[in-house]
Write a protein that holds these residues in place. Structure first.
Motif, PDB file in Angstrom:
ATOM      1  N   ARG A 249       0.833  -1.222   0.000  1.00 21.67           N
ATOM      2  CA  ARG A 249       0.000   0.000   0.000  1.00 21.67           C
ATOM      3  C   ARG A 249       0.856   1.255   0.000  1.00 21.67           C
ATOM      4  O   ARG A 249       1.693   1.454   0.881  1.00 21.67           O
ATOM      5  CB  ARG A 249      -0.892   0.019   1.240  1.00 21.67           C
ATOM      6  N   VAL A 250       0.640   2.109  -0.982  1.00 23.44           N
ATOM      7  CA  VAL A 250       1.431   3.334  -1.128  1.00 23.44           C
ATOM      8  C   VAL A 250       0.898   4.395  -0.174  1.00 23.44           C
ATOM      9  O   VAL A 250      -0.306   4.629  -0.100  1.00 23.44           O
ATOM     10  CB  VAL A 250       1.363   3.826  -2.587  1.00 23.44           C
ATOM     11  N   VAL A 251       1.824   5.027   0.566  1.00 21.79           N
ATOM     12  CA  VAL A 251       1.396   6.084   1.485  1.00 21.79           C
ATOM     13  C   VAL A 251       1.852   7.462   1.020  1.00 21.79           C
ATOM     14  O   VAL A 251       1.315   8.475   1.454  1.00 21.79           O
ATOM     15  CB  VAL A 251       1.872   5.835   2.936  1.00 21.79           C
ATOM     16  N   LYS A 252       2.854   7.507   0.121  1.00 22.62           N
ATOM     17  CA  LYS A 252       3.327   8.805  -0.341  1.00 22.62           C
ATOM     18  C   LYS A 252       4.130   8.648  -1.637  1.00 22.62           C
ATOM     19  O   LYS A 252       4.848   7.665  -1.809  1.00 22.62           O
ATOM     20  CB  LYS A 252       4.226   9.415   0.741  1.00 22.62           C
ATOM     21  N   ILE A 253       4.009   9.647  -2.499  1.00 28.81           N
ATOM     22  CA  ILE A 253       4.817   9.644  -3.724  1.00 28.81           C
ATOM     23  C   ILE A 253       5.548  10.979  -3.799  1.00 28.81           C
ATOM     24  O   ILE A 253       4.957  12.031  -3.553  1.00 28.81           O
ATOM     25  CB  ILE A 253       3.918   9.451  -4.965  1.00 28.81           C
ATOM     26  N   ASP A 254       6.836  10.924  -4.132  1.00 33.21           N
ATOM     27  CA  ASP A 254       7.583  12.160  -4.348  1.00 33.21           C
ATOM     28  C   ASP A 254       7.994  12.227  -5.820  1.00 33.21           C
ATOM     29  O   ASP A 254       8.984  11.599  -6.225  1.00 33.21           O
ATOM     30  CB  ASP A 254       8.813  12.205  -3.433  1.00 33.21           C
ATOM     31  N   PRO A 255       7.256  12.984  -6.626  1.00 35.22           N
ATOM     32  CA  PRO A 255       7.558  13.030  -8.058  1.00 35.22           C
ATOM     33  C   PRO A 255       8.937  13.641  -8.341  1.00 35.22           C
ATOM     34  O   PRO A 255       9.562  13.302  -9.348  1.00 35.22           O
ATOM     35  CB  PRO A 255       6.455  13.922  -8.641  1.00 35.22           C
ATOM     36  N   ALA A 256       9.422  14.520  -7.457  1.00 34.51           N
ATOM     37  CA  ALA A 256      10.722  15.167  -7.704  1.00 34.51           C
ATOM     38  C   ALA A 256      11.854  14.154  -7.642  1.00 34.51           C
ATOM     39  O   ALA A 256      12.740  14.142  -8.494  1.00 34.51           O
ATOM     40  CB  ALA A 256      10.939  16.286  -6.689  1.00 34.51           C
ATOM     41  N   THR A 257      11.831  13.286  -6.645  1.00 37.15           N
ATOM     42  CA  THR A 257      12.912  12.291  -6.494  1.00 37.15           C
ATOM     43  C   THR A 257      12.518  10.935  -7.064  1.00 37.15           C
ATOM     44  O   THR A 257      13.310   9.993  -7.024  1.00 37.15           O
ATOM     45  CB  THR A 257      13.266  12.117  -5.004  1.00 37.15           C
ATOM     46  N   MET A 258      11.281  10.844  -7.592  1.00 36.08           N
ATOM     47  CA  MET A 258      10.762   9.579  -8.137  1.00 36.08           C
ATOM     48  C   MET A 258      10.861   8.439  -7.111  1.00 36.08           C
ATOM     49  O   MET A 258      11.341   7.344  -7.410  1.00 36.08           O
ATOM     50  CB  MET A 258      11.491   9.207  -9.436  1.00 36.08           C
ATOM     51  N   THR A 259      10.419   8.746  -5.913  1.00 35.23           N
ATOM     52  CA  THR A 259      10.381   7.691  -4.901  1.00 35.23           C
ATOM     53  C   THR A 259       8.932   7.436  -4.476  1.00 35.23           C
ATOM     54  O   THR A 259       8.112   8.347  -4.441  1.00 35.23           O
ATOM     55  CB  THR A 259      11.207   8.043  -3.643  1.00 35.23           C
ATOM     56  N   VAL A 260       8.674   6.187  -4.183  1.00 37.70           N
ATOM     57  CA  VAL A 260       7.351   5.773  -3.732  1.00 37.70           C
ATOM     58  C   VAL A 260       7.511   5.122  -2.368  1.00 37.70           C
ATOM     59  O   VAL A 260       8.285   4.173  -2.204  1.00 37.70           O
ATOM     60  CB  VAL A 260       6.717   4.754  -4.705  1.00 37.70           C
ATOM     61  N   GLU A 261       6.779   5.669  -1.412  1.00 41.87           N
ATOM     62  CA  GLU A 261       6.866   5.138  -0.058  1.00 41.87           C
ATOM     63  C   GLU A 261       5.648   4.253   0.181  1.00 41.87           C
ATOM     64  O   GLU A 261       4.517   4.675  -0.047  1.00 41.87           O
ATOM     65  CB  GLU A 261       6.813   6.322   0.911  1.00 41.87           C
ATOM     66  N   THR A 262       5.889   3.024   0.637  1.00 39.67           N
ATOM     67  CA  THR A 262       4.763   2.163   1.011  1.00 39.67           C
ATOM     68  C   THR A 262       4.760   2.027   2.528  1.00 39.67           C
ATOM     69  O   THR A 262       5.596   2.625   3.207  1.00 39.67           O
ATOM     70  CB  THR A 262       4.878   0.762   0.390  1.00 39.67           C
ATOM     71  N   GLU A 263       3.822   1.204   3.017  1.00 37.14           N
ATOM     72  CA  GLU A 263       3.724   1.039   4.468  1.00 37.14           C
ATOM     73  C   GLU A 263       5.018   0.500   5.072  1.00 37.14           C
ATOM     74  O   GLU A 263       5.287   0.733   6.241  1.00 37.14           O
ATOM     75  CB  GLU A 263       2.548   0.109   4.812  1.00 37.14           C
ATOM     76  N   VAL A 264       5.815  -0.253   4.289  1.00 38.93           N
ATOM     77  CA  VAL A 264       7.022  -0.846   4.888  1.00 38.93           C
ATOM     78  C   VAL A 264       8.344  -0.435   4.262  1.00 38.93           C
ATOM     79  O   VAL A 264       9.386  -0.601   4.883  1.00 38.93           O
ATOM     80  CB  VAL A 264       6.960  -2.388   4.917  1.00 38.93           C
ATOM     81  N   SER A 265       8.359   0.093   3.035  1.00 35.87           N
ATOM     82  CA  SER A 265       9.659   0.465   2.468  1.00 35.87           C
ATOM     83  C   SER A 265       9.535   1.578   1.447  1.00 35.87           C
ATOM     84  O   SER A 265       8.444   2.060   1.156  1.00 35.87           O
ATOM     85  CB  SER A 265      10.361  -0.756   1.867  1.00 35.87           C
ATOM     86  N   VAL A 266      10.686   1.939   0.892  1.00 34.36           N
ATOM     87  CA  VAL A 266      10.724   3.024  -0.083  1.00 34.36           C
ATOM     88  C   VAL A 266      11.296   2.459  -1.389  1.00 34.36           C
ATOM     89  O   VAL A 266      12.291   1.735  -1.375  1.00 34.36           O
ATOM     90  CB  VAL A 266      11.613   4.180   0.436  1.00 34.36           C
TER      91      VAL A 266
END
Ligand code: FAD
Length: 421
Positions: A249-266
């Motif tokens: 489950r995705v909790v946050k997206i950072d389009p600038a750094t192209m990172t996707v944070e999920t409940e357990v990892s990045v």
């Protein structure tokens, strides 16, 4: 005077309805109000992203509906309805009076629950490509720009959404595209808010055969014996599926750094394809036809809105019991709605309906397909699936997968003809 049925949206649902309404009841005037002069089909559109087909292959003319079937068209955007006067209004200033209104505006996209995605800038960098249009070309360019050994993150939406197998088919198409360009280590990571999906049993089996795919421990769709027949690989191959239970489950997206944070990892990505949660098309929401779920409740026998009389909602925008949100389903509902509206306009009882749906999908390769096939009937007012085998059998042979791909390509052609020719 002959009755007038106005249709909002000339997509799968609206166009099928208009054609069949004219066939069942030639004297009825049918007018489609559609914002685009040509239709771009979302079904089968992921193949544009991987360059197997072009935008021209998914673009369809309305000429036959106009000239062969006598459907009237107003090319404009509907902005509102006066239910008391039974009038539809468009941005261009046209007002149309209706006896019955058929609403089929498809879907809209809800970014409000995804931190990082609430700006226009974020939404134009990270696109869904879930409603055809230029976003498909954006995704195509982004894919071509993924470096060797790169990573594409695909984020499917929560249920319900249009085309249940679609995000997984798209993941497979991208995996196959990497193979075709000779890219050994590039991969697709699916970050999922769910633990399963339609056709998962047949899709995962195909991926295990074709893409070095490892079954997630959390997947409960197989028996222990079935699971034991899967090949185990040392590393994730071309596709990794992170289910909700594994923290997908995705909790946050950072389009600038192209990172996707999920409940357990990045996860760091070279390309992100986020398909956000879906709702009924914006005009249906604006017209007050949706309930708290974001979809439009209807009498499932006639598709008449339970909120507004004389207004019917079909296709992705409506709540149709156990029917999925698919083109095939929208087409099947449209044919029933035409019969029901014909009966209602004549002051007759609506018929007892039956429906069908088949969703086809490719595993990735063009010649490796699968399907889910269903019949539906009304039971206690709810469209309910008949309990038949729906999928390819477990451990289907390569030939069975290949035959399914033949069906898929034939369906794409005959289905489009059924709607628009
Ligand atoms: P749409 O076809 O989206 O039509 C809505 C129409 O309404 C549009 O033309 C829009 O321009 C118009 N409209 C909206 N608002 C207004 C307004 N205010 N004024 C005027 N016009 C308006 N389905 C399958 O059955 N099989 C598949 O293999 C399949 N593959 C798919 C693959 C992908 C990648 C995707 C995204 C979808 C796929 N689908 C598939 C799903 C299918 O495309 C949809 O379920 C189907 O298009 C729904 O039909 P609809 O009539 O509800 O909406």
């Amino acid at each position: 005077d002959a009755p007038h049925v106005v249709v909002i949206g000339g997509g799968v649902g609206g166009a099928t309805f208009a054609k069949y309404m004219k066939m069942y009841s030639p004297e009825t005037h049918v007018t489609i109000i559609e914002k685009n002069k040509e239709y771009q089909r979302p079904y089968g559109s992921s193949e544009v992203i991987v360059g197997r087909i072009g935008m021209n292959d998914i673009t369809i003319s309305y000429d036959d509906l106009k000239n062969k079937h006598g459907v009237n068209f107003v090319f404009d955007t509907v902005t509102g309805v006066d239910y008391d006067k039974r009038e539809v209004k468009t941005a261009g200033g046209t007002t149309l009076k209706y006896d019955r209104l058929l609403v089929a505006p498809g879907v809209s996209f809800d970014y409000s629950q995804i931190p990082g995605m609430d700006s226009n800038e974020a939404q134009s960098k990270i696109v869904h490509g879930w409603d055809a249009g230029d976003q498909l070309l954006t995704l195509q360019k982004q894919l071509q720009a993924v470096p060797v050994d790169g990573t594409v993150v695909v984020i499917p939406p929560p249920n319900p959404y249009r085309c249940p197998p679609g995000p997984y088919e798209r993941s497979g198409l991208i995996a196959q595209w990497f193979i075709n360009r000779g890219d050994k280590n590039a991969k697709v990571i699916i970050l999922d808010p769910k633990n399963g999906f339609t056709v998962d049993r047949t899709m995962l089996q195909a991926w295990n055969r074709l893409y070095g795919f490892n079954l997630p421990e959390s997947f409960k769709g197989y028996t222990a014996e079935e699971r034991a027949t899967f090949k185990k690989y040392d590393t994730h191959g071309k596709i990794q599926w992170v289910t909700a239970d594994e923290g997908g489950r995705v909790v946050k997206i950072d389009p600038a750094t192209m990172t996707v944070e999920t409940e357990v990892s990045v996860f760091k990505a070279d390309m992100i394809n986020l398909i956000p949660p879906l709702k009924a098309g914006k005009i249906a929401l604006d017209m007050g036809l949706a309930d708290k779920s974001g979809w439009c409740p209807v009498d499932q026998k006639t598709f008449e809105s339970t909120i507004q009389p004389n207004v019917h909602v079909i296709g992705d925008a409506c709540i149709a019991g156990q029917m999925p949100k698919s083109g095939y389903a929208a087409n099947s509902q449209a044919k029933v709605a035409a019969l029901q509206i014909k009966a209602l306009l004549a002051g007759q009882e609506p018929i007892e309906p039956a429906f069908q749906n088949t969703c086809y999908a490719l595993a990735g390769r063009d010649d490796y397909g699968m399907f889910v096939a269903d019949f539906f009937r009304l039971k206690n007012g709810v469209i309910t699936r008949d309990d038949y085998p729906r999928y390819l059998p477990f451990k289907a042979s390569d030939a069975q997968y290949q035959l399914s791909a033949v069906y898929l390509h034939a369906w794409m052609k005959s289905f489009t003809e059924d709607i628009f020719s």
